[in-house]
Design a protein around this motif. Structure first.
Motif, mmCIF file in Angstrom:
data_model
loop_
_atom_site.group_PDB
_atom_site.id
_atom_site.type_symbol
_atom_site.label_atom_id
_atom_site.label_comp_id
_atom_site.label_asym_id
_atom_site.label_seq_id
_atom_site.Cartn_x
_atom_site.Cartn_y
_atom_site.Cartn_z
ATOM 1 N N ILE A 20 0.831 -1.205 0.000
ATOM 2 C CA ILE A 20 0.000 0.000 0.000
ATOM 3 C C ILE A 20 0.869 1.260 0.000
ATOM 4 C CG2 ILE A 20 -1.686 1.340 1.336
ATOM 5 C CD1 ILE A 20 -2.889 -1.058 -0.112
ATOM 6 N N LEU A 21 1.882 1.304 0.833
ATOM 7 C CA LEU A 21 2.763 2.475 0.890
ATOM 8 C C LEU A 21 3.494 2.706 -0.429
ATOM 9 C CD1 LEU A 21 4.196 2.207 4.501
ATOM 10 C CD2 LEU A 21 2.641 3.932 3.612
ATOM 11 N N TYR A 22 3.867 1.632 -1.121
ATOM 12 C CA TYR A 22 4.503 1.759 -2.421
ATOM 13 C C TYR A 22 3.592 2.524 -3.376
ATOM 14 C CZ TYR A 22 5.829 0.502 -7.153
ATOM 15 O OH TYR A 22 6.133 0.553 -8.495
ATOM 16 N N PHE A 23 2.306 2.167 -3.429
ATOM 17 C CA PHE A 23 1.377 2.839 -4.330
ATOM 18 C C PHE A 23 1.107 4.281 -3.902
ATOM 19 C CE2 PHE A 23 0.346 -1.458 -5.781
ATOM 20 C CZ PHE A 23 0.507 -1.242 -7.149
ATOM 21 N N VAL A 24 1.055 4.556 -2.624
ATOM 22 C CA VAL A 24 0.859 5.926 -2.144
ATOM 23 C C VAL A 24 2.021 6.807 -2.585
ATOM 24 C CG1 VAL A 24 0.766 7.382 -0.081
ATOM 25 C CG2 VAL A 24 -0.636 5.323 -0.214
ATOM 26 N N VAL A 27 1.966 7.396 -6.481
ATOM 27 C CA VAL A 27 0.978 8.378 -6.924
ATOM 28 C C VAL A 27 1.410 9.798 -6.546
ATOM 29 C CG1 VAL A 27 -1.390 9.189 -6.534
ATOM 30 C CG2 VAL A 27 -0.957 6.779 -6.975
ATOM 31 N N GLN A 28 1.985 9.978 -5.381
ATOM 32 C CA GLN A 28 2.394 11.313 -4.951
ATOM 33 C C GLN A 28 3.607 11.832 -5.711
ATOM 34 O OE1 GLN A 28 0.774 13.350 -2.903
ATOM 35 N NE2 GLN A 28 -0.805 11.801 -2.733
ATOM 36 N N SER A 29 4.500 10.972 -6.118
ATOM 37 C CA SER A 29 5.739 11.429 -6.748
ATOM 38 C C SER A 29 5.688 11.448 -8.267
ATOM 39 C CB SER A 29 6.905 10.554 -6.286
ATOM 40 O OG SER A 29 6.705 9.222 -6.714
ATOM 41 N N ASN A 30 4.796 10.709 -8.884
ATOM 42 C CA ASN A 30 4.731 10.621 -10.337
ATOM 43 C C ASN A 30 3.837 11.734 -10.888
ATOM 44 O OD1 ASN A 30 4.639 9.848 -13.002
ATOM 45 N ND2 ASN A 30 4.350 7.680 -12.537
ATOM 46 N N SER A 31 4.350 12.506 -11.845
ATOM 47 C CA SER A 31 3.572 13.619 -12.404
ATOM 48 C C SER A 31 2.447 13.134 -13.307
ATOM 49 C CB SER A 31 4.495 14.563 -13.178
ATOM 50 O OG SER A 31 5.075 13.864 -14.269
#
Length: 149
Positions: A20-24, A27-31
């Protein structure tokens, strides 16, 4: 080495949290995943909510309402012919919910009681059309949703 039920549950829980943390973080870092606010200055916009509702009610109470239609040429905004076109002032905001980079606003400048927004300015998909206008000293707000093919 023998793993009992308790250790297995802790390992499974830790793997799930890592997943779950990987996906969070992704999403936050990828433009590619743009997560901007829908409206800039949200609280300032919200403080004028009652005025906006009054303008929407004014537009709803009209006997003859302006229409917003999509055609092959583009988006056509048509006012009833009973209105004096030189007394209509305002602007039209075309809002793209999926990407604010495509939002644009134009002034209402009617020709034969209508205004055409060319299809070349629009990309395919959903558009929210917010038309704010004044006529004879009264303010109106019309909101429509159109889909461009």
């Amino acid at each position: 080495m023998k793993i009992n039920w308790g250790t297995g549950i802790v390992i499974a829980f830790a793997l799930f949290m890592t997943f779950i943390l990987y996906f969070v973080f992704q999403v936050q870092s990828n433009s590619k995943y743009d997560n901007d606010l829908v409206v800039e200055e949200y609280y300032k916009h919200d403080s004028h909510f009652q005025e906006e509702m009054a303008r929407i009610q004014n537009a709803h109470d009209l006997q003859q309402k302006p229409s917003v239609k999509y055609s092959q040429e583009g988006v056509k905004v048509t006012f009833p012919v009973t209105y004096e076109t030189d007394k209509i002032k305002g602007n039209i905001l075309l809002y793209r919910p999926s990407n604010k980079k495509f939002d644009f606003e134009i002034q209402i400048a009617l020709i034969n009681s209508s205004l055409l927004i060319p299809k070349s300015k629009l990309i395919k998909g959903r558009w929210d059309v917010n038309m704010e206008w004044q006529y004879n000293g009264k303010s109106y707000l019309s909101k429509e949703v159109i889909y461009v093919n």
